[in-house]
Design a protein around this motif. Structure first.
Motif, mmCIF file in Angstrom:
data_model
loop_
_atom_site.group_PDB
_atom_site.id
_atom_site.type_symbol
_atom_site.label_atom_id
_atom_site.label_comp_id
_atom_site.label_asym_id
_atom_site.label_seq_id
_atom_site.Cartn_x
_atom_site.Cartn_y
_atom_site.Cartn_z
ATOM 1 N N MET A 51 0.866 -1.171 0.000
ATOM 2 C CA MET A 51 0.000 0.000 0.000
ATOM 3 C C MET A 51 0.908 1.228 0.000
ATOM 4 O O MET A 51 1.924 1.256 0.699
ATOM 5 C CB MET A 51 -0.921 0.000 1.214
ATOM 6 C CG MET A 51 -1.771 -1.256 1.326
ATOM 7 S SD MET A 51 -2.677 -1.664 -0.189
ATOM 8 C CE MET A 51 -3.879 -0.334 -0.231
ATOM 9 N N PRO A 52 0.596 2.262 -0.777
ATOM 10 C CA PRO A 52 1.530 3.386 -0.937
ATOM 11 C C PRO A 52 1.577 4.306 0.274
ATOM 12 O O PRO A 52 0.547 4.532 0.925
ATOM 13 C CB PRO A 52 0.950 4.135 -2.144
ATOM 14 C CG PRO A 52 -0.524 3.851 -2.070
ATOM 15 C CD PRO A 52 -0.635 2.435 -1.572
ATOM 16 N N PRO B 5 1.477 2.300 -9.953
ATOM 17 C CA PRO B 5 0.089 1.951 -9.632
ATOM 18 C C PRO B 5 -0.250 0.567 -10.194
ATOM 19 O O PRO B 5 -0.052 0.309 -11.380
ATOM 20 C CB PRO B 5 -0.726 3.047 -10.329
ATOM 21 C CG PRO B 5 0.236 4.169 -10.565
ATOM 22 C CD PRO B 5 1.563 3.527 -10.759
ATOM 23 N N GLU C 232 -5.243 2.002 -2.937
ATOM 24 C CA GLU C 232 -4.904 1.273 -4.163
ATOM 25 C C GLU C 232 -3.491 0.731 -4.041
ATOM 26 O O GLU C 232 -2.549 1.484 -3.792
ATOM 27 C CB GLU C 232 -4.994 2.169 -5.400
ATOM 28 C CG GLU C 232 -4.582 1.424 -6.668
ATOM 29 C CD GLU C 232 -4.697 2.256 -7.939
ATOM 30 O OE1 GLU C 232 -3.993 1.934 -8.909
ATOM 31 O OE2 GLU C 232 -5.483 3.212 -7.962
ATOM 32 N N TYR D 157 7.590 3.298 -7.266
ATOM 33 C CA TYR D 157 6.215 2.864 -7.020
ATOM 34 C C TYR D 157 5.416 2.989 -8.317
ATOM 35 O O TYR D 157 5.399 4.046 -8.947
ATOM 36 C CB TYR D 157 5.562 3.729 -5.951
ATOM 37 C CG TYR D 157 6.197 3.652 -4.589
ATOM 38 C CD1 TYR D 157 5.704 2.784 -3.613
ATOM 39 C CD2 TYR D 157 7.283 4.467 -4.251
ATOM 40 C CE1 TYR D 157 6.277 2.731 -2.347
ATOM 41 C CE2 TYR D 157 7.864 4.417 -2.999
ATOM 42 C CZ TYR D 157 7.352 3.545 -2.044
ATOM 43 O OH TYR D 157 7.924 3.500 -0.792
ATOM 44 N N GLU E 48 -1.602 10.275 -7.843
ATOM 45 C CA GLU E 48 -3.020 10.612 -8.043
ATOM 46 C C GLU E 48 -3.910 9.383 -7.891
ATOM 47 O O GLU E 48 -4.823 9.142 -8.687
ATOM 48 C CB GLU E 48 -3.233 11.295 -9.398
ATOM 49 C CG GLU E 48 -2.445 12.587 -9.543
ATOM 50 C CD GLU E 48 -2.571 13.228 -10.920
ATOM 51 O OE1 GLU E 48 -3.439 12.798 -11.701
ATOM 52 O OE2 GLU E 48 -1.795 14.157 -11.195
ATOM 53 N N ILE E 49 -3.624 8.597 -6.849
ATOM 54 C CA ILE E 49 -4.448 7.443 -6.511
ATOM 55 C C ILE E 49 -4.824 7.557 -5.036
ATOM 56 O O ILE E 49 -4.280 8.374 -4.297
ATOM 57 C CB ILE E 49 -3.706 6.107 -6.752
ATOM 58 C CG1 ILE E 49 -2.430 6.027 -5.901
ATOM 59 C CG2 ILE E 49 -3.377 5.935 -8.228
ATOM 60 C CD1 ILE E 49 -1.693 4.705 -5.995
ATOM 61 N N THR E 50 -5.768 6.732 -4.607
ATOM 62 C CA THR E 50 -6.105 6.724 -3.194
ATOM 63 C C THR E 50 -5.075 5.910 -2.427
ATOM 64 O O THR E 50 -4.342 5.093 -3.011
ATOM 65 C CB THR E 50 -7.505 6.120 -2.952
ATOM 66 O OG1 THR E 50 -7.434 4.690 -3.123
ATOM 67 C CG2 THR E 50 -8.531 6.691 -3.934
ATOM 68 N N ALA E 51 -5.039 6.116 -1.124
ATOM 69 C CA ALA E 51 -4.107 5.367 -0.280
ATOM 70 C C ALA E 51 -4.500 3.904 -0.171
ATOM 71 O O ALA E 51 -3.761 3.102 0.411
ATOM 72 C CB ALA E 51 -4.046 5.995 1.113
ATOM 73 N N ALA F 85 0.968 8.155 -2.811
ATOM 74 C CA ALA F 85 -0.399 8.085 -3.328
ATOM 75 C C ALA F 85 -0.819 9.430 -3.899
ATOM 76 O O ALA F 85 -1.406 9.505 -4.992
ATOM 77 C CB ALA F 85 -1.358 7.654 -2.222
ATOM 78 N N GLU G 71 1.562 7.938 2.036
ATOM 79 C CA GLU G 71 0.633 9.026 1.731
ATOM 80 C C GLU G 71 1.149 9.945 0.624
ATOM 81 O O GLU G 71 0.411 10.294 -0.296
ATOM 82 C CB GLU G 71 0.357 9.839 2.995
ATOM 83 C CG GLU G 71 -0.674 10.934 2.827
ATOM 84 C CD GLU G 71 -0.984 11.659 4.126
ATOM 85 O OE1 GLU G 71 -1.549 12.774 4.057
ATOM 86 O OE2 GLU G 71 -0.667 11.119 5.197
ATOM 87 N N VAL H 84 0.245 -0.685 -4.918
ATOM 88 C CA VAL H 84 1.263 -0.317 -5.904
ATOM 89 C C VAL H 84 2.307 -1.411 -5.965
ATOM 90 O O VAL H 84 2.520 -2.152 -5.002
ATOM 91 C CB VAL H 84 1.949 1.027 -5.542
ATOM 92 C CG1 VAL H 84 0.985 2.184 -5.634
ATOM 93 C CG2 VAL H 84 2.573 0.961 -4.148
#
Length: 239
Positions: free
Chosen positions: A187-188, A227, A202, A225, A197-200, A193, A190, A204
């Motif tokens: 999980m990325p 996506p 999503e 990282y 430009e993704i949510t925390a 993310a 903060e 990676v």
């Protein structure tokens, strides 16, 4: 009886299958779809979230919702090459945003990777990169790399928005001849993310890389990282 959001998801799924929404196309905004379908915006959001989880849609913060394109195939797991060179070979236009370029102490982790004492200086370079006309120009990789200052003393004064890092190393006799890489799905953080430009929430693909010259000199340590919804990786193995 199916929930209303499931019915809407089925309708949009059918419109994608019929070609009404082509690969990479932007679908109407949530409020517009709500008006068109005479339902609430939260119901539309549920439907779009369902299709995004299925991989049919990609939601890009600040840009909208798009029909998924084929995942971008990265070759960094198979070859020692720079991302700019890989993009050039595939006739893609790469854009780079430099987030950070500064000199700092190596610290324990980076020092261990580069065989340096923790107090020795390294140059840190953070870049966010996107490919024109891919995923509505959303970022495809967030990369942080470190190089010993003693090997590349003027690195902090180099413009890496246009300059290839690997080509800069080549010009200084520091060509990377061997790389050791490790890939895992995480999980990325903060800031990553936000940069991608993704949510925390999503996942990676996280690749850690160490680059060495032909003589075995450790010249770069990199954390990248990608996506998961936009990325796949080419892996070649010879026996």
């Amino acid at each position: 009886m199916q929930s209303r959001y499931v019915q809407i998801a089925e309708r949009i799924r059918g419109e994608i299958a019929s070609g009404q929404y082509a690969s990479g196309a932007r679908i109407p905004a949530e409020n517009e779809l709500a008006r068109m379908l005479d339902v609430s915006r939260p119901t539309v959001r549920q439907a779009l979230d369902l299709l995004a989880r299925e991989g049919l849609l990609v939601r890009v913060k600040g840009s909208g919702t798009f029909v998924s394109q084929s995942k971008l195939v990265h070759e960094s797991t198979s070859f020692v090459t720079g991302y700019r060179e890989e993009s050039r070979r595939k006739n893609r236009i790469l854009r780079t945003k430099v987030v950070c370029l500064r000199t700092q102490e190596a610290g324990e982790k980076v020092g261990d990777a580069l065989k340096l004492a923790p107090e020795e200086p390294v140059t840190k370079l953070v870049r966010i990169r996107h490919l024109e006309n891919m995923y509505a120009n959303a970022p495809v990789v967030y990369t942080t790399l470190y190089v010993p200052v003693k090997l590349f003393p003027d690195m902090a004064r180099t413009d890496f928005t246009e300059t290839s890092f690997y080509e800069a190393l080549d010009s200084r006799g520091l060509s990377v001849a061997h790389a050791s890489r490790r890939l895992e799905v995480v999980m990325p953080p903060e800031e990553v993310a936000a940069g991608l430009e993704i949510t925390a929430f999503e996942p990676v693909a996280f690749i850690v890389s160490r680059g060495y010259t032909g003589s075995g000199q450790a010249v770069e340590y990199t954390e990248s990282y990608y996506p998961a919804s936009r990325s796949s990786f080419r892996i070649e193995i010879d026996r």
